[in-house]
Design a protein around this motif. Structure first.
Motif, PDB file in Angstrom:
ATOM      1  N   SER A   1       0.834  -1.199   0.000  1.00 35.63           N
ATOM      2  CA  SER A   1       0.000   0.000   0.000  1.00 35.63           C
ATOM      3  C   SER A   1       0.871   1.252   0.000  1.00 35.63           C
ATOM      4  O   SER A   1       2.062   1.203   0.302  1.00 35.63           O
ATOM      5  N   GLY A   2       0.263   2.372  -0.355  1.00 33.63           N
ATOM      6  CA  GLY A   2       1.010   3.619  -0.359  1.00 33.63           C
ATOM      7  C   GLY A   2       1.514   3.993   1.020  1.00 33.63           C
ATOM      8  O   GLY A   2       2.605   4.544   1.158  1.00 33.63           O
ATOM      9  N   SER A   3       0.733   3.656   2.043  1.00 34.24           N
ATOM     10  CA  SER A   3       1.156   4.001   3.396  1.00 34.24           C
ATOM     11  C   SER A   3       2.376   3.192   3.814  1.00 34.24           C
ATOM     12  O   SER A   3       3.241   3.697   4.527  1.00 34.24           O
ATOM     13  N   ILE A   4       2.446   1.947   3.366  1.00 38.28           N
ATOM     14  CA  ILE A   4       3.624   1.126   3.664  1.00 38.28           C
ATOM     15  C   ILE A   4       4.803   1.606   2.856  1.00 38.28           C
ATOM     16  O   ILE A   4       5.912   1.784   3.376  1.00 38.28           O
ATOM     17  N   PHE A   5       4.603   1.824   1.558  1.00 39.53           N
ATOM     18  CA  PHE A   5       5.680   2.289   0.683  1.00 39.53           C
ATOM     19  C   PHE A   5       6.298   3.559   1.229  1.00 39.53           C
ATOM     20  O   PHE A   5       7.511   3.734   1.203  1.00 39.53           O
ATOM     21  N   SER A  29      11.088   9.267   3.494  1.00 39.15           N
ATOM     22  CA  SER A  29       9.638   9.403   3.345  1.00 39.15           C
ATOM     23  C   SER A  29       9.209  10.864   3.295  1.00 39.15           C
ATOM     24  O   SER A  29       8.183  11.200   2.700  1.00 39.15           O
ATOM     25  N   THR A  30       9.999  11.732   3.893  1.00 41.24           N
ATOM     26  CA  THR A  30       9.658  13.157   3.918  1.00 41.24           C
ATOM     27  C   THR A  30      10.387  13.957   2.852  1.00 41.24           C
ATOM     28  O   THR A  30      10.258  15.185   2.811  1.00 41.24           O
ATOM     29  N   GLY A  31      11.163  13.269   2.008  1.00 42.59           N
ATOM     30  CA  GLY A  31      11.760  13.948   0.869  1.00 42.59           C
ATOM     31  C   GLY A  31      13.208  14.383   1.027  1.00 42.59           C
ATOM     32  O   GLY A  31      13.750  15.029   0.124  1.00 42.59           O
ATOM     33  N   THR A  32      13.833  14.031   2.121  1.00 46.18           N
ATOM     34  CA  THR A  32      15.253  14.337   2.259  1.00 46.18           C
ATOM     35  C   THR A  32      16.054  13.414   1.342  1.00 46.18           C
ATOM     36  O   THR A  32      15.814  12.214   1.312  1.00 46.18           O
ATOM     37  N   THR A  33      16.989  14.000   0.607  1.00 51.12           N
ATOM     38  CA  THR A  33      17.726  13.229  -0.394  1.00 51.12           C
ATOM     39  C   THR A  33      19.224  13.168  -0.090  1.00 51.12           C
ATOM     40  O   THR A  33      19.775  14.047   0.567  1.00 51.12           O
ATOM     41  N   ASN A  34      19.844  12.117  -0.610  1.00 47.86           N
ATOM     42  CA  ASN A  34      21.297  11.954  -0.537  1.00 47.86           C
ATOM     43  C   ASN A  34      21.780  11.414  -1.863  1.00 47.86           C
ATOM     44  O   ASN A  34      21.068  10.639  -2.525  1.00 47.86           O
ATOM     45  N   ASP A  60       6.621   9.731  -5.430  1.00 45.00           N
ATOM     46  CA  ASP A  60       5.196  10.012  -5.327  1.00 45.00           C
ATOM     47  C   ASP A  60       4.599   8.847  -4.539  1.00 45.00           C
ATOM     48  O   ASP A  60       4.351   7.776  -5.099  1.00 45.00           O
ATOM     49  N   ASN A  61       4.399   9.051  -3.246  1.00 51.85           N
ATOM     50  CA  ASN A  61       3.932   7.951  -2.397  1.00 51.85           C
ATOM     51  C   ASN A  61       2.525   7.498  -2.768  1.00 51.85           C
ATOM     52  O   ASN A  61       2.172   6.330  -2.603  1.00 51.85           O
TER      53      ASN A  61
END
Length: 118
Positions: free
Chosen positions: A28-32, A56-61, A75-76
């Motif tokens: 599900s999207g919530s799990i992903f 999950s909140t968009g922080t990138t590395n 795109d969750n």
């Protein structure tokens, strides 16, 4: 059983751009959205390496080799992760995969081939 499908690869000239997509099914999207997701690549004769990840909140590395040229996003709601590749270089040639950026991962998808060549 989560399945990952990568697409969007192809042949691109040096300096060109590609946008890769990876869709996850079987969750599900919530799990992903709970997982840090990453893009990996494997060039011929080399180990698979993580080139970018996103929380999950968009922080990138990013790996140093792609920093400033690649952008990872997600795109969750669509269970999808993207990799925008700009200013492609011949050394970016590889099969690209997505998966959790974690020690325990889902089964690998088939990947998508990216070839950077003139």
């Amino acid at each position: 059983q989560v399945q990952l499908v990568e697409f969007g690869g192809g042949l691109v000239q040096p300096g060109g751009s590609l946008r890769l997509s990876c869709a996850a099914s079987g969750t599900s999207g919530s799990i992903f959205s709970m997982y840090v997701m990453g893009w990996y690549r494997q060039a011929p004769g080399k180990e698979r390496e993580l080139v970018a990840d996103i929380t999950s909140t968009g922080t990138t590395n990013y790996a140093d080799s792609v920093k400033g040229r690649f952008t990872i996003s997600r795109d969750n709601a669509k269970n999808t992760v993207y990799l925008q590749m700009n200013n492609a270089k011949p050394e970016d040639t590889a099969v690209y995969y997505c998966n959790k950026a974690a020690s325990i991962r889902w089964s690998w998808g088939q990947g998508t081939q990216v070839t950077v060549s003139s």
